[in-house]
Design an enzyme around this catalytic site. Structure first.
Site, mmCIF file in Angstrom:
data_model
loop_
_atom_site.group_PDB
_atom_site.id
_atom_site.type_symbol
_atom_site.label_atom_id
_atom_site.label_comp_id
_atom_site.label_asym_id
_atom_site.label_seq_id
_atom_site.Cartn_x
_atom_site.Cartn_y
_atom_site.Cartn_z
ATOM 1 N N LYS A 56 61.770 -11.917 -44.310
ATOM 2 C CA LYS A 56 61.069 -10.992 -43.414
ATOM 3 C C LYS A 56 59.566 -11.184 -43.579
ATOM 4 O O LYS A 56 59.087 -11.446 -44.688
ATOM 5 C CB LYS A 56 61.467 -9.559 -43.757
ATOM 6 C CG LYS A 56 60.962 -8.503 -42.801
ATOM 7 C CD LYS A 56 61.516 -7.120 -43.169
ATOM 8 C CE LYS A 56 61.055 -6.031 -42.213
ATOM 9 N NZ LYS A 56 61.639 -4.717 -42.550
ATOM 10 N N SER A 131 63.833 -2.188 -38.811
ATOM 11 C CA SER A 131 62.783 -3.125 -38.495
ATOM 12 C C SER A 131 63.087 -4.575 -38.877
ATOM 13 O O SER A 131 62.392 -5.480 -38.402
ATOM 14 C CB SER A 131 61.489 -2.690 -39.190
ATOM 15 O OG SER A 131 61.649 -2.726 -40.593
ATOM 16 N N SER A 155 66.068 0.026 -42.492
ATOM 17 C CA SER A 155 65.710 -1.236 -41.837
ATOM 18 C C SER A 155 66.485 -2.476 -42.258
ATOM 19 O O SER A 155 66.323 -3.518 -41.635
ATOM 20 C CB SER A 155 64.224 -1.514 -42.018
ATOM 21 O OG SER A 155 63.511 -0.795 -41.062
HETATM 22 N N1 GLN Z 1 63.257 3.394 -38.419
HETATM 23 C C1 GLN Z 1 62.600 3.885 -39.593
HETATM 24 C C2 GLN Z 1 61.108 3.972 -39.369
HETATM 25 O O1 GLN Z 1 60.662 3.582 -38.326
HETATM 26 C C3 GLN Z 1 62.918 3.039 -40.791
HETATM 27 C C4 GLN Z 1 62.165 1.769 -40.817
HETATM 28 C C5 GLN Z 1 62.345 1.011 -42.094
HETATM 29 O O2 GLN Z 1 63.313 1.181 -42.825
HETATM 30 N N2 GLN Z 1 61.382 0.174 -42.396
HETATM 31 O O3 GLN Z 1 60.379 4.415 -40.207
#
Ligand code: GLN
Length: 453
Positions: A56, A131, A155
């Site tokens: 990532k 994400s 995410s």
């Molecule tokens: N969807 C969540 C957010 O936008 C989690 C994102 C994540 O785990 N990085 O914060």
């Protein structure tokens, strides 16, 4: 696609061929947008020896660009390897390819990336989740054997569930955050995405363990999990019944069927309800935004990445660098995070959210006193279509079942269990006691085998 386990037996020459083959395939599948730089003929020469693992774009690989899919970090070159990456290298793996993501890991669709969106390999009109959507799409479409992601509120687990691979977030502190670009430091955790549970365990074993470079790293003996995997342990599993019942009908039915199969195979199932999940979402978004607003203050044009042009004075540089460099969602969170930390509102929002967090943690600990694992959905629906989230708030509500794990610091995994009528993936989520990753992976392997047979 060959598994990680098999790939670890390949010769150096065979691994080089494998990388060439992945490179070719990734170029052909450019439209999917799983990778940020199309592989990166450059990566072929800088990846190093070992089994390729996709990374990532918020994890530092020395000498590679790291942008967190943000314009503000364009052209930033990571000066060192994250601990997870150096651990990878010393265990026979090599970083290979940077995966697309929501900007600074904020989102659940990978549509918030400066580089454009990633598509869901199962259906190109659907989001891959986020994400870590690029990491999930790469594994699910055979463009990577496995990948690393980060999980602040789901995410790793949610995109794995949307694309149809395994997504594993260990307990907070198990994998060093040194070299992970911070979003919300008390919630962030590196996790792994893999084709199956055994591969997830192998990759986790390679990167986990105490790291003095991360003050939140847990100093516990780390015993490798993969050599001890046991799918035949009979476990006591608490199903969060109201979460299962509230999910979309196809998700609900698939999960009910899964629970019945777990029972038939000798696992003991008990039922509980969790009625306060609205608090989870409120507490999570207040804490995450507050921490993000402070973490992202370092991107001001002085040290990292991009600086605006034609600067008038210092203030002008700060303001324009940040205004031009951050996307809309990131700006929204910085503003809200700054607001909840401001002196007049700190007690009303931030302190209250921390109290809610302690309450949620106690609740989960109480549930886990009586069982080995918790079972619940990963998401209320299967992968949604692009541009269907009407408001940011609607998007935040999608995270209802993943964020409590980050608030509590527990480990969790999402495992594919079925497809819906449109061929989209449905996964189940298992949650373990803090640092009991072995039981989590044993349960996940058992579930995977039950589904396969
Ligand atoms: N969807 C969540 C957010 O936008 C989690 C994102 C994540 O785990 N990085 O914060």
């Amino acid at each position: 696609m060959i598994s990680l386990k098999e790939a670890l037996k390949l010769s150096q020459e065979e691994l080089e061929n494998l990388k060439q083959e992945l490179n070719k395939k990734a170029k052909k599948e450019k439209k999917l947008g799983a990778y940020i730089e199309q592989f990166l003929d450059k990566d072929l020469s800088t990846s190093g020896n070992g089994v390729p693992v996709a990374i990532k774009d918020n994890i530092s690989v020395k000498g590679w660009e790291l942008t967190s899919a943000s314009k503000i970090l364009q052209n930033y070159i990571a000066p060192y390897d994250a601990t997870a990456i150096s651990n990878l290298r010393s265990n026979g793996f090599a970083p290979f390819g940077r995966c697309n993501m929501d900007e600074f890991a904020m989102g659940n669709s990978t549509a918030n990336s400066f580089y454009g969106k990633t598509l869901n390999p199962l259906n190109h009109e659907r989001v891959p989740g986020g994400s870590s959507g690029g990491s999930a799409a790469a594994v699910a479409s055979g463009l990577a054997l496995a990948s690393l992601g980060s999980d602040t509120g789901g995410s790793v687990r949610q995109p794995a569930a949307f694309c149809g691979c395994v997504g594993f977030k260990p307990s907070y502190g198990r994998i060093s955050r040194y070299g992970l670009a911070s979003y919300s430091s008390s919630l962030d955790q590196i996790g792994v995405l893999a084709q199956n549970v055994e591969d997830a365990a192998i990759l986790y074993d390679a990167i986990a363990g105490y790291d003095p470079m991360d003050s939140t790293s847990i100093n516990l003996d780390f015993i490798k999990t993969a050599p001890h995997l046991n799918a035949h342990k009979k476990l006591k599993i608490t199903v969060i019944e109201n979460y299962v019942n509230e999910a979309d009908v196809e998700v609900k039915n698939a999960l009910l069927k899964t629970i019945a199969m777990l029972k038939t195979h000798g696992h003991e199932i008990i039922y509980q309800n969790l009625l306060d999940f609205k608090f989870d979402i409120a507490a999570y978004y207040i804490i995450a935004m507050a921490e993000a607003s402070t973490n992202l203050s370092r991107y001001d044009g002085v040290r990292y990445g991009r600086r605006c042009e034609n600067i008038l004075n210092l203030k002008d540089m700060y303001i324009r660098t940040r205004s031009e460099g951050f996307g809309e969602e990131v700006k929204r969170r910085i503003l809200l995070g700054t607001f909840v930390l401001s002196s007049g509102y700190y007690d009303a929002y931030y302190i209250k959210a921390q109290k809610a967090r302690a309450f949620i943690k106690a609740k989960y600990e109480e549930l886990l006193k009586d069982c080995d694992l918790i079972f619940m959905p990963v998401t209320p629906t299967t992968a949604f279509k692009f541009d269907t989230q009407k408001s940011p708030m609607q998007g935040y509500l999608e995270d209802a079942y993943t964020i409590s794990v980050n608030l509590t610091g527990l480990g969790a995994i999402s495992v594919p269990v079925a497809k819906d009528k449109d061929g989209l993936n449905i996964s189940a989520q298992l949650i373990c006691k803090a640092y009991d990753e072995q039981t989590l992976l044993d349960g996940a392997l058992s579930l995977e085998q039950i589904i396969k047979n």
